[in-house]
Every structure is written in C-alpha cells, then in structure tokens.
Design an enzyme around this catalytic site. Structure first.
Site, PDB file in Angstrom:
ATOM      1  CB  CYS A  65      10.401   9.222  16.781  1.00 24.00           C
ATOM      2  SG  CYS A  65      10.529   8.584  18.458  1.00 24.00           S
TER       3      CYS A  65
ATOM      4  NE  ARG B  36     -12.645  14.832  -8.112  1.00 24.12           N
ATOM      5  CZ  ARG B  36     -12.023  13.659  -7.956  1.00 24.12           C
ATOM      6  NH1 ARG B  36     -11.430  13.350  -6.828  1.00 24.12           N
ATOM      7  NH2 ARG B  36     -12.001  12.781  -8.939  1.00 24.12           N
TER       8      ARG B  36
ATOM      9  CE1 TYR C  76      11.704  13.610  21.314  1.00 21.60           C
ATOM     10  CE2 TYR C  76      10.865  12.321  19.467  1.00 21.60           C
ATOM     11  CZ  TYR C  76      11.842  13.128  20.022  1.00 21.60           C
ATOM     12  OH  TYR C  76      12.947  13.442  19.297  1.00 21.60           O
TER      13      TYR C  76
ATOM     14  CG  HIS D  94     -14.590  10.078 -10.516  1.00 23.11           C
ATOM     15  ND1 HIS D  94     -14.058   8.845 -10.776  1.00 23.11           N
ATOM     16  CD2 HIS D  94     -14.158  10.416  -9.272  1.00 23.11           C
ATOM     17  CE1 HIS D  94     -13.324   8.441  -9.739  1.00 23.11           C
ATOM     18  NE2 HIS D  94     -13.372   9.375  -8.808  1.00 23.11           N
TER      19      HIS D  94
ATOM     20  NE  ARG E  81     -11.774   7.891 -14.696  1.00 23.62           N
ATOM     21  CZ  ARG E  81     -13.061   8.147 -14.872  1.00 23.62           C
ATOM     22  NH1 ARG E  81     -13.560   8.251 -16.083  1.00 23.62           N
ATOM     23  NH2 ARG E  81     -13.850   8.328 -13.827  1.00 23.62           N
TER      24      ARG E  81
ATOM     25  CE  LYS F 148      -6.155   9.248  -8.384  1.00 19.72           C
ATOM     26  NZ  LYS F 148      -7.562   9.545  -8.666  1.00 19.72           N
TER      27      LYS F 148
ATOM     28  CG  ASP G 165      13.890  10.357  11.567  1.00 14.97           C
ATOM     29  OD1 ASP G 165      13.293  10.782  10.562  1.00 14.97           O
ATOM     30  OD2 ASP G 165      14.541  11.094  12.337  1.00 14.97           O
TER      31      ASP G 165
END
Ligand SMILES: *Cc1c(COP(=O)(O)O)cnc(C)c1O
Length: 369
Positions: free
Chosen positions: A295, A129, A249, A158, A210, A34, A297
């Site tokens: 920041c 769940r 910043y 689970h 799993r 997943k 990027d």
C-alpha cells in the site's frame, strides 16, 4: 520522526569506506553528494567525508549546491548537471563551480557575463549525456570562456561502463587524454574516475576521483567495504488470517491455510515500491514474505510464528543486502536508496554512538565552520 520506519546511516562506516578508497586512489577526492547524498542525508555525509579528507563536493544542480552554502559550507562545490546560463550570477556570488558542456553554453555564459566563474570543462568521451564531443569545439568553448574571464579550474569526463567494460573505459580514457592534451592547459583539477574506476583504473593524467556509491559499500571490485545503510520498520499489528481470506488491495493474495500476518508501516510513498510484493523482509529471526499489494503507507508480511508487535523488521541490512534487493527488483542499489522518501527518518551513527535529535543537530552545525 515518530513513525516506526527509518533508515540507519552509519557515518563511521562511510568515513571508513571513504578513507580506504582514498588510500587506494592516492589522488584528490571529490565526494559526489547529489540527490541528498544518495538518499543518506547530504549534510551529514558531507560533514563525515570532509573530515575524512574530501577536497570538493559534487552535486547535480544549483539547488543542491545552495543547500550546502545555506548550511554555511564554504569549501569547493562542483555542479555536475547542466545549469542554465541565466543563473551564472548566482554561481559567482556563491563561489560555486559549474561544468561547461557545449560551445552553445559557453556562448550563452559569455553573453550573460561570467567573469570570475569557476568552470570545469566536460568532455564527452562516449557517455553521450553532456559534454564537448569534438576537440575543436572544446577548444572554442575554452577560448570563449577564458576570454570572458572564467577561471578554468578543471576538465573532466565520465565513464559509462567502469563497472563492466575495462576496454571501453580505456578507450574513453584515451579520448579524454587526447582532449586534455589538445588544450595543453594546466588545469588544477583533472578527473575521470567514478567509484568503480577509482578502485581499478590507474592513470597518470587525472589528479582527482569522484566518489559516490562506494561510500555506501557498493562496489563490484572491492568486497571488503562496510555497509553503512540499512532500512527498518516495526511490526504494528499481528493477526491470524483464516484459510481462504485475502490480503490487501485487489485481493491478490489468498491464504491457503490459517496464517499469521503482520502489518508494517512502510509503503510505496516511502520508496518501498509495489514490486516488492512477494519478496521477503527479515523479522525476529525469520524471513517473512511480503504478501498482498504494497500500500502507500503500509504492507503485510506472513510470519512462520507469532512475533510481538513492535518487533523490528529489516528491509535491507545485515540479512538482506541492498545488492540482493536491487537484483530482486531488476534495478541497481543507487535507485533503491535514492527512492527512499524524505518522510523516512534517517538515524545516524557517529563515533560509535546513535545520534538522537539533539546530537543530529550538533553534526549539522559542525559543517558551518
Ligand atoms: C553520479 C556521478 C558520479 C559518481 O558515480 P558513482 O558510480 O556513484 O561513484 C561521478 N561522476 C559523475 C559525473 C556522476 O554523475
């Protein structure tokens, strides 16, 4: 592709971890892929673990399942999350197995028409769940789906604390056993173990495990797994900042002496969240503090001594483990790797070789067999 920030994914190490745990487990293996295989690249990891002996792939949603079908994978796929009954025709058309988690869902599925749909009944043994909580409900759900022509392919639960609480895990398992016995049906797939339970929990009821996070070397119960994932960036600029100057910043960091500051092209839009401020990366033989705000990027680090621009900086990897980074950030390794965004190039290693773009595509096409 052209930005100096990448995640390295060693597929050989993933295969080795997978084989190792498969040996311990001795059961059928469901590879949980997943969220783009926990951020590692679902198609590549799928190719690797199918070759290493996975019999089924598990994903969280129909969207994720269809990625594999669109890539030409024709093997078993199970969806662990809730799929609205309206999409059942699509599930049937693509031969995708789904979990049935409540009587209401079973009724909706039967109303929609679910002949030929492969289902795994989800039993809630304490996670709260998804899943049937009561045996009587479970039986009704089973009957509704069977009468409607579903193929009753599996039953599963689970564990919520397989990493921390053996007693609770055992108690959950006993509830699962009770549910399985209550139905007295010969399910081809019976599964309850996630990674941690696969390693330490032994039972004579389930016939499949799993596996998710342990493929990436993360386990509280087995410390000799390999570490296939590492995150890297490269210094784009080095400069001296004078005493009293601030960085980034909000001017949250002030140099208390003349300092060597380097800029890395990695930021929160890469999943390198702002909480990393004050942590360290490893570059050119030194641990360098991330100074000033991260920041979108980029971010800045303080060096002890000048390094050439282009020096690789390890965010996590051989010197700073993923576990250590998770602990610093008050989270778990799962969250860190899932957050690494799609703009970070994944570079794969397979058969001991680094894959360039051409070879990466080659890996991709192998799965379509
Ligand atoms: C994610 C998930 C797993 C895999 O768990 P790991 O701890 O990563 O091994 C197994 N089963 C279900 C239902 C899951 O949602």
């Amino acid at each position: 592709m052209y930005r100096d920030t990448w995640m390295e994914v060693d597929l050989d190490a993933i295969a080795s971890n997978f084989r190792e745990i498969k040996k311990i487990c001795g059961k059928k293996m469901i590879a949980v892929l997943k969220a783009d295989a926990y951020g590692s690249g679902d198609i590549y990891v799928a190719d690797t673990v199918l070759e290493a002996g996975a019999e089924m792939i598990a994903v969280s949603s129909l969207d994720e399942a269809l990625i594999f079908r669109n890539e030409g994978y024709t093997g078993e796929i199970l969806i662990l999350g809730a799929v609205p009954a309206q999409f059942i025709p699509k599930l049937i058309r693509h031969n995708i197995s789904v979990n049935a988690y409540s009587r209401k869902w079973a009724e909706e599925a039967a109303a929609k028409g679910c002949r030929g749909l492969k289902v795994h009944l989800k039993v809630d043994t304490g996670m709260n769940r998804l899943g049937f909580k009561e045996c009587s409900d479970l039986k009704e759900g089973f009957d509704i789906l069977q009468k409607a022509g579903c193929r009753m392919e599996g039953i599963f639960t689970h564990f919520c604390c397989a990493d921390t609480d053996p007693q609770l895990t055992q108690a959950q398992f006993e509830r699962f056993r009770e549910a399985v016995n209550y139905l007295a049906y010969d399910f081809p797939w019976i599964h309850c173990d996630n990674s941690d339970a696969t390693i330490w929990f032994k039972d004579d009821l389930s016939n499949a495990c799993r596996l998710g996070i342990s493929m990436y070397g993360i386990s509280g119960f087995k410390n000799d797994l390999q570490h296939p994932l590492s995150l890297w960036s490269k210094i784009s600029m080095v400069k001296t900042v004078r005493k009293g100057e601030t960085i980034g910043y909000g001017a949250t960091y002030t140099a208390d002496s003349d300092q060597i500051i380097a800029t890395l092209p990695i930021g929160y839009a890469d999943g390198f969240i702002r909480a990393n401020q004050g942590r360290k990366v490893y570059a050119g033989g030194q641990y360098a503090e991330i100074v000033g705000r991260v920041c979108m990027d980029q971010c800045m680090i303080r060096l002890d001594s000048v390094l050439p621009e282009g020096t690789e900086a390890e965010i996590f990897g051989p010197h700073i483990s993923l576990e250590e980074m998770a602990e610093d950030l008050h989270t778990i390794p799962y969250e860190i790797i899932c957050l690494i965004s799609s703009r970070v190039t994944r570079k794969y290693i397979r058969d001991g070789k680094k894959y360039d773009e051409e070879n990466t595509r080659m890996v991709r096409s192998r799965i379509t067999k």
